[in-house]
Design an enzyme around this catalytic site. Structure first.
Site, PDB file in Angstrom:
ATOM      1  N   ASN A  89       0.798  -1.220   0.000  1.00 13.71           N
ATOM      2  CA  ASN A  89       0.000   0.000   0.000  1.00 13.71           C
ATOM      3  C   ASN A  89       0.837   1.279   0.000  1.00 13.71           C
ATOM      4  O   ASN A  89       0.411   2.305  -0.524  1.00 13.71           O
ATOM      5  CB  ASN A  89      -0.913  -0.010   1.228  1.00 13.71           C
ATOM      6  CG  ASN A  89      -1.653   1.297   1.417  1.00 13.71           C
ATOM      7  OD1 ASN A  89      -2.688   1.541   0.804  1.00 13.71           O
ATOM      8  ND2 ASN A  89      -1.121   2.156   2.280  1.00 13.71           N
ATOM      9  N   TYR A 153       4.956   9.801 -10.762  1.00 12.42           N
ATOM     10  CA  TYR A 153       3.942   9.028 -10.044  1.00 12.42           C
ATOM     11  C   TYR A 153       3.176   8.139 -11.016  1.00 12.42           C
ATOM     12  O   TYR A 153       2.998   6.936 -10.771  1.00 12.42           O
ATOM     13  CB  TYR A 153       2.985   9.976  -9.334  1.00 12.42           C
ATOM     14  CG  TYR A 153       1.826   9.299  -8.642  1.00 12.42           C
ATOM     15  CD1 TYR A 153       1.987   8.709  -7.394  1.00 12.42           C
ATOM     16  CD2 TYR A 153       0.562   9.258  -9.231  1.00 12.42           C
ATOM     17  CE1 TYR A 153       0.925   8.085  -6.747  1.00 12.42           C
ATOM     18  CE2 TYR A 153      -0.507   8.645  -8.592  1.00 12.42           C
ATOM     19  CZ  TYR A 153      -0.319   8.061  -7.354  1.00 12.42           C
ATOM     20  OH  TYR A 153      -1.375   7.448  -6.724  1.00 12.42           O
ATOM     21  N   SER A 156       5.354   5.287 -12.244  1.00 13.85           N
ATOM     22  CA  SER A 156       5.598   4.267 -11.212  1.00 13.85           C
ATOM     23  C   SER A 156       4.356   3.424 -10.969  1.00 13.85           C
ATOM     24  O   SER A 156       4.448   2.206 -10.771  1.00 13.85           O
ATOM     25  CB  SER A 156       6.075   4.921  -9.913  1.00 13.85           C
ATOM     26  OG  SER A 156       5.061   5.703  -9.310  1.00 13.85           O
ATOM     27  N   ILE A 186      -9.748   9.860  -3.712  1.00 14.04           N
ATOM     28  CA  ILE A 186     -10.064   9.326  -2.388  1.00 14.04           C
ATOM     29  C   ILE A 186      -9.689  10.350  -1.324  1.00 14.04           C
ATOM     30  O   ILE A 186      -8.554  10.849  -1.306  1.00 14.04           O
ATOM     31  CB  ILE A 186      -9.314   8.005  -2.119  1.00 14.04           C
ATOM     32  CG1 ILE A 186      -9.583   6.994  -3.244  1.00 14.04           C
ATOM     33  CG2 ILE A 186      -9.688   7.450  -0.764  1.00 14.04           C
ATOM     34  CD1 ILE A 186     -11.024   6.579  -3.398  1.00 14.04           C
TER      35      ILE A 186
END
Length: 246
Positions: A89, A153, A156, A186
């Site tokens: 995570n 980001y 990746s 989120i």
């Protein structure tokens, strides 16, 4: 309980989606090994779990460090002899345009977001080979659609998506399932300020009338980690309110 007697390791469990996953897994009967670079935060999560009657252990953990992974997994092997679930995570996002991206920023993003996933799987797989297991890698909708202003980001998280499929194919015959979850917009403690500032924009991107929360991501991760998903491997599961449906 959906994870009764399961041993589950969750990285980035000190806050946000990782915390929600740790709390939910413990509630469903798992023994949770919660890791995070922020030792104080992850210790507090473990205190919350144990106060509610659950089983959990905390580790300070730099997921970009192969040595950290080896030490933690050696402890897991010594204490439990196996690992049933790994949730990769932990992750970071540095919203920097391509032309401003430094080598250091790129290396740090990749070190945590994809090297951490690779190191985790390398160390977890031997502990799953005898009895099987489930690995859930947290990617992003940016791996499915691209995301403006976050090239490193996005790259990746795209790598997380691809390595998940490769591992699912390589280890399926050993009954090790590997899936990815792709959160959208989120609201977490870390993202809340920007989510609130640009809420009207984000709401134009989702098909549903509200943004997502960490518990909704945890529900998806729980399903893929559980035996209910026994015939599911190599998938990418968006938890995005319909962003990628457009």
């Amino acid at each position: 309980m959906r994870l009764q007697n399961k041993i589950a390791l969750i990285t980035g469990a000190g806050s946000g989606m990782g915390e929600a996953e740790a709390l939910r897994f413990a509630k469903e009967g798992a023994t949770v090994i919660a890791t995070d670079i922020n030792e104080e935060a992850v210790q507090q999560v473990v205190k919350t779990i144990t106060a509610a009657g659950g089983q959990a252990t905390a580790y300070k953990h730099n997921v970009a460090s192969h040595e950290d992974w080896k030490q933690i997994m050696a402890d897991v092997k010594d204490q439990f002899g196996r690992l049933d679930i790994l949730v990769n995570n932990a992750g970071i996002s540095l919203p920097t345009p391509f032309e401003q991206q430094t080598e250091e920023d790129w290396s740090r993003t990749y070190g945590i977001n994809i090297n951490g996933v690779m190191f985790g799987m390398q160390q977890a797989l031997p502990l799953m080979e005898e009895d099987g297991g489930s690995i859930v890698n947290i990617s992003s909708i940016s791996a499915l659609t691209g995301m403006a202003g976050a090239g490193a980001y996005t790259a990746s998280k795209g790598a997380v998506r691809s390595i998940t499929k490769a591992a699912a194919v390589d280890y399926g015959k050993k009954n090790i399932r590997v899936n990815s979850v792709h959160p959208g917009y989120i609201v977490t403690p870390m993202s809340a300020p920007s989510m609130e500032q640009y809420k009207d924009y984000f709401l134009t991107q989702v098909a549903l009338p509200q943004l997502g929360n960490a518990e909704e991501v945890a529900n998806a991760v729980l399903f893929l980690a559980s035996d209910e998903a026994n015939h599911i491997t190599g998938i990418e599961l968006p938890v995005d309110g319909g962003v990628t449906a457009k």
